[in-house]
Design a protein around this motif. Structure first.
Motif, PDB file in Angstrom:
ATOM      1  N   ILE A   1       0.845  -1.191   0.000  1.00 44.03           N
ATOM      2  CA  ILE A   1       0.000   0.000   0.000  1.00 44.03           C
ATOM      3  C   ILE A   1       0.881   1.241   0.000  1.00 44.03           C
ATOM      4  O   ILE A   1       1.744   1.403   0.869  1.00 44.03           O
ATOM      5  CB  ILE A   1      -0.937   0.026   1.220  1.00 44.03           C
ATOM      6  N   SER A   2       0.658   2.125  -0.951  1.00 45.18           N
ATOM      7  CA  SER A   2       1.510   3.302  -1.118  1.00 45.18           C
ATOM      8  C   SER A   2       1.083   4.450  -0.226  1.00 45.18           C
ATOM      9  O   SER A   2       0.057   4.402   0.459  1.00 45.18           O
ATOM     10  CB  SER A   2       1.474   3.770  -2.576  1.00 45.18           C
ATOM     11  N   GLY A   3       1.878   5.523  -0.284  1.00 44.98           N
ATOM     12  CA  GLY A   3       1.496   6.783   0.325  1.00 44.98           C
ATOM     13  C   GLY A   3       0.486   7.497  -0.551  1.00 44.98           C
ATOM     14  O   GLY A   3       0.035   6.969  -1.566  1.00 44.98           O
ATOM     15  N   GLY A   4       0.136   8.730  -0.155  1.00 48.89           N
ATOM     16  CA  GLY A   4      -0.823   9.487  -0.957  1.00 48.89           C
ATOM     17  C   GLY A   4      -1.690  10.426  -0.145  1.00 48.89           C
ATOM     18  O   GLY A   4      -2.631  11.001  -0.678  1.00 48.89           O
ATOM     19  N   GLY A   5      -1.422  10.565   1.158  1.00 47.81           N
ATOM     20  CA  GLY A   5      -2.216  11.475   1.981  1.00 47.81           C
ATOM     21  C   GLY A   5      -3.678  11.088   2.021  1.00 47.81           C
ATOM     22  O   GLY A   5      -4.033   9.920   2.176  1.00 47.81           O
ATOM     23  N   ALA A   6      -4.544  12.071   1.827  1.00 47.70           N
ATOM     24  CA  ALA A   6      -5.986  11.837   1.870  1.00 47.70           C
ATOM     25  C   ALA A   6      -6.451  10.892   0.766  1.00 47.70           C
ATOM     26  O   ALA A   6      -7.518  10.280   0.876  1.00 47.70           O
ATOM     27  CB  ALA A   6      -6.730  13.162   1.771  1.00 47.70           C
ATOM     28  N   ASN A   7      -5.644  10.757  -0.294  1.00 47.10           N
ATOM     29  CA  ASN A   7      -5.993   9.834  -1.377  1.00 47.10           C
ATOM     30  C   ASN A   7      -6.027   8.387  -0.916  1.00 47.10           C
ATOM     31  O   ASN A   7      -6.488   7.497  -1.637  1.00 47.10           O
ATOM     32  CB  ASN A   7      -5.004   9.972  -2.535  1.00 47.10           C
ATOM     33  N   GLY A   8      -5.523   8.131   0.302  1.00 48.21           N
ATOM     34  CA  GLY A   8      -5.614   6.786   0.858  1.00 48.21           C
ATOM     35  C   GLY A   8      -7.043   6.298   0.963  1.00 48.21           C
ATOM     36  O   GLY A   8      -7.285   5.087   1.049  1.00 48.21           O
ATOM     37  N   ALA A   9      -8.004   7.235   0.932  1.00 55.49           N
ATOM     38  CA  ALA A   9      -9.414   6.851   0.957  1.00 55.49           C
ATOM     39  C   ALA A   9      -9.772   5.971  -0.239  1.00 55.49           C
ATOM     40  O   ALA A   9     -10.644   5.095  -0.134  1.00 55.49           O
ATOM     41  CB  ALA A   9     -10.297   8.101   0.970  1.00 55.49           C
ATOM     42  N   PHE A  10      -9.099   6.172  -1.364  1.00 54.46           N
ATOM     43  CA  PHE A  10      -9.342   5.328  -2.537  1.00 54.46           C
ATOM     44  C   PHE A  10      -8.957   3.882  -2.231  1.00 54.46           C
ATOM     45  O   PHE A  10      -9.732   2.952  -2.486  1.00 54.46           O
ATOM     46  CB  PHE A  10      -8.544   5.830  -3.734  1.00 54.46           C
ATOM     47  N   GLY A  11      -7.766   3.700  -1.658  1.00 54.05           N
ATOM     48  CA  GLY A  11      -7.311   2.354  -1.339  1.00 54.05           C
ATOM     49  C   GLY A  11      -8.182   1.671  -0.304  1.00 54.05           C
ATOM     50  O   GLY A  11      -8.455   0.477  -0.396  1.00 54.05           O
ATOM     51  N   VAL A  12      -8.636   2.446   0.674  1.00 57.11           N
ATOM     52  CA  VAL A  12      -9.518   1.885   1.705  1.00 57.11           C
ATOM     53  C   VAL A  12     -10.841   1.445   1.077  1.00 57.11           C
ATOM     54  O   VAL A  12     -11.359   0.363   1.384  1.00 57.11           O
ATOM     55  CB  VAL A  12      -9.764   2.908   2.830  1.00 57.11           C
ATOM     56  N   GLY A  13     -11.396   2.266   0.193  1.00 58.19           N
ATOM     57  CA  GLY A  13     -12.624   1.892  -0.497  1.00 58.19           C
ATOM     58  C   GLY A  13     -12.437   0.645  -1.328  1.00 58.19           C
ATOM     59  O   GLY A  13     -13.302  -0.246  -1.356  1.00 58.19           O
ATOM     60  N   LEU A  14     -11.283   0.551  -2.007  1.00 57.99           N
ATOM     61  CA  LEU A  14     -10.997  -0.628  -2.828  1.00 57.99           C
ATOM     62  C   LEU A  14     -10.947  -1.887  -1.955  1.00 57.99           C
ATOM     63  O   LEU A  14     -11.536  -2.917  -2.306  1.00 57.99           O
ATOM     64  CB  LEU A  14      -9.664  -0.417  -3.554  1.00 57.99           C
ATOM     65  N   ILE A  15     -10.260  -1.792  -0.820  1.00 53.98           N
ATOM     66  CA  ILE A  15     -10.160  -2.941   0.086  1.00 53.98           C
ATOM     67  C   ILE A  15     -11.548  -3.372   0.566  1.00 53.98           C
ATOM     68  O   ILE A  15     -11.891  -4.565   0.568  1.00 53.98           O
ATOM     69  CB  ILE A  15      -9.264  -2.599   1.286  1.00 53.98           C
ATOM     70  N   ASN A  16     -12.362  -2.411   0.971  1.00 52.19           N
ATOM     71  CA  ASN A  16     -13.689  -2.746   1.492  1.00 52.19           C
ATOM     72  C   ASN A  16     -14.623  -3.267   0.409  1.00 52.19           C
ATOM     73  O   ASN A  16     -15.437  -4.164   0.647  1.00 52.19           O
ATOM     74  CB  ASN A  16     -14.298  -1.528   2.186  1.00 52.19           C
ATOM     75  N   GLY A  17     -14.513  -2.721  -0.790  1.00 53.99           N
ATOM     76  CA  GLY A  17     -15.302  -3.239  -1.905  1.00 53.99           C
ATOM     77  C   GLY A  17     -14.863  -4.636  -2.297  1.00 53.99           C
ATOM     78  O   GLY A  17     -15.691  -5.499  -2.630  1.00 53.99           O
ATOM     79  N   TRP A  18     -13.582  -4.876  -2.214  1.00 57.24           N
ATOM     80  CA  TRP A  18     -13.007  -6.195  -2.489  1.00 57.24           C
ATOM     81  C   TRP A  18     -13.556  -7.207  -1.484  1.00 57.24           C
ATOM     82  O   TRP A  18     -13.945  -8.320  -1.850  1.00 57.24           O
ATOM     83  CB  TRP A  18     -11.492  -6.087  -2.382  1.00 57.24           C
ATOM     84  N   ASP A  19     -13.617  -6.792  -0.228  1.00 61.61           N
ATOM     85  CA  ASP A  19     -14.156  -7.664   0.815  1.00 61.61           C
ATOM     86  C   ASP A  19     -15.637  -7.952   0.571  1.00 61.61           C
ATOM     87  O   ASP A  19     -16.101  -9.088   0.708  1.00 61.61           O
ATOM     88  CB  ASP A  19     -13.956  -7.019   2.184  1.00 61.61           C
TER      89      ASP A  19
END
Length: 403
Positions: free
Chosen positions: A87-105
């Motif tokens: 998981i990369s950096g990106g500041g507030a853009n981390g919300a994208f990765g969190v959404g992806l993880i939760n959608g994946w789940d």
């Protein structure tokens, strides 16, 4: 993040103008002990990610042994598929990765990861994703409800000047973020991470040792498993350090022991050196497999979540030194991130690991009104969630690469 970058630039200009500022009182680790210092009571929890020192080779072999002993009867590790998430950096853009993880789940296809690595914003996300389940839900709430005031307190202009003269090291106070970590990274989570570690899974977070100017990779499961009374404190400090953009946020000073003395190391955002990490020349997979008696290499899949766009959006830059500096810095970090992806891709090709990349789509138009804008973060979260729920279209090659 443009406003944060501009604020950093302002502070740098102020610093250059203050030629007689006092420096922070500290006892820095002497150069001759660099790479040899240990955390008191927890000597085997980290190493530089720059050479084959033996630490991560030994840990890799130990993780294989743990994995073998924890597998259900009748299951062979050589038939197991190792799933790895970076998981990369990106500041507030981390919300994208969190959404992806939760959608994946939510899609029912999200795997249990054998290895999770995180850096900067990714370091905040990684412990939750490593455990999954209810922690994914908790993570989703965090990344769709916080705002800038929940992450940092920005000082006034005169406060910055006063702090600089008084030896402060940042334009903002990250205590709100530290308070969030205290609230959400607790003893229960530490215990669950320790259990997963004992079963052969690994959670790694990277910081930058600014004195040495080297990347330090922390074995967070080893910290959790140490049984040391200050393990939770160190765990939180490492996560905070990895997410502490230099100058914008205060550095994190970690006490270490070397030569019979106690010193401190200055640790900041791991993203200063790399935007995302897997591993380089810190271990030899083939040698590790042979050491534990495996004849066939288990299949491995690497998933990278880049919490940013691959290409910077077009933007008319104002004729202003701060705007130019901010735009230049964001261009530099984006280019660095792309370079990291190529480096990791070459490793996966060499090792026969399946490469998978996710990033914020190029047609997404940012519209943040502050560094951590809850409306914008919710929009990014929803985007990642919907894309993953419908089967995320993982890229199989790094940007602009043609085989």
């Amino acid at each position: 993040m443009n406003k944060v970058i501009q604020s950093v630039t302002i502070l740098l200009l102020i610093v250059l103008g203050l030629t007689s500022c006092a420096s922070k009182t500290r006892t820095p680790l002497p150069e001759q002990y660099s790479g040899k210092a240990k955390i008191a009571g927890m000597p085997q929890v980290r190493d530089y990610a720059v050479a084959m020192t033996g630490y991560y080779q030994n840990d890799f072999e130990e993780s294989l042994k743990q994995k073998i002993s924890s597998m259900p009867e009748g299951h062979n590790i050589e038939d197991h598929v190792f799933k790895i998430l970076a998981i990369s950096g990106g500041g507030a853009n981390g919300a994208f990765g969190v959404g992806l993880i939760n959608g994946w789940d939510a899609s029912g296809t999200r795997p249990v990861f054998t290895l999770v690595t995180g850096i900067s914003t990714g370091a905040l996300i990684a412990p939750f994703v490593f455990l999954g389940g209810e922690y994914d839900t908790e993570l989703g709430r965090l990344f769709t409800s916080v705002n800038s005031d929940d992450i940092f307190k920005q000082k006034s202009f005169f406060g910055i000047l006063s702090s600089l003269i008084g030896s402060s090291d940042a334009l903002a106070d990250s205590q709100p973020l530290a308070d969030l970590l205290t609230e959400h990274l607790d003893e229960e989570m530490l215990g669950e991470i320790a259990k997963a570690h004992s079963e052969g899974r690994r959670l790694l977070i990277a910081t930058t040792n600014l004195d040495a100017r080297k990347l330090v990779v922390w074995n967070m499961g080893a910290i959790a498993s140490s049984g040391h009374p200050k393990a939770l404190e160190l765990f939180r400090s490492v996560v905070l350090a990895s997410a502490s953009m230099p100058v914008a946020f205060p550095a994190v000073y970690l006490d270490v022991e070397a030569g019979g003395q106690t010193y401190d190391e200055m640790h900041v955002d791991g993203g200063l050196l790399v935007e995302v990490f897997f591993y380089g020349d810190i271990l030899n997979i083939e040698e590790g497999l042979k050491k534990v008696g495996l004849k066939n290499r288990p299949e491995a899949k690497l998933y990278i979540i880049r919490n940013n766009q691959i290409n910077i959006q077009y933007e008319e830059v104002e004729v202003d030194v701060l705007a130019i500096a901010g735009r230049s810095l964001s261009s530099l970090t984006t280019s660095q991130g792309v370079g990291d992806l190529f480096r990791i891709y070459l490793i996966t090709k060499r090792e026969g690991i399946d490469f998978n990349l996710a990033s914020i789509p190029p047609d997404f138009v940012p519209n943040a009104q502050e560094a951590f804008d809850p409306v914008e973060m919710k929009r990014l979260y929803d985007l990642g969630y919907s894309m993953a729920l419908n089967g995320y279209p993982w890229e199989k090659l790094p940007p602009l690469y043609n085989e």
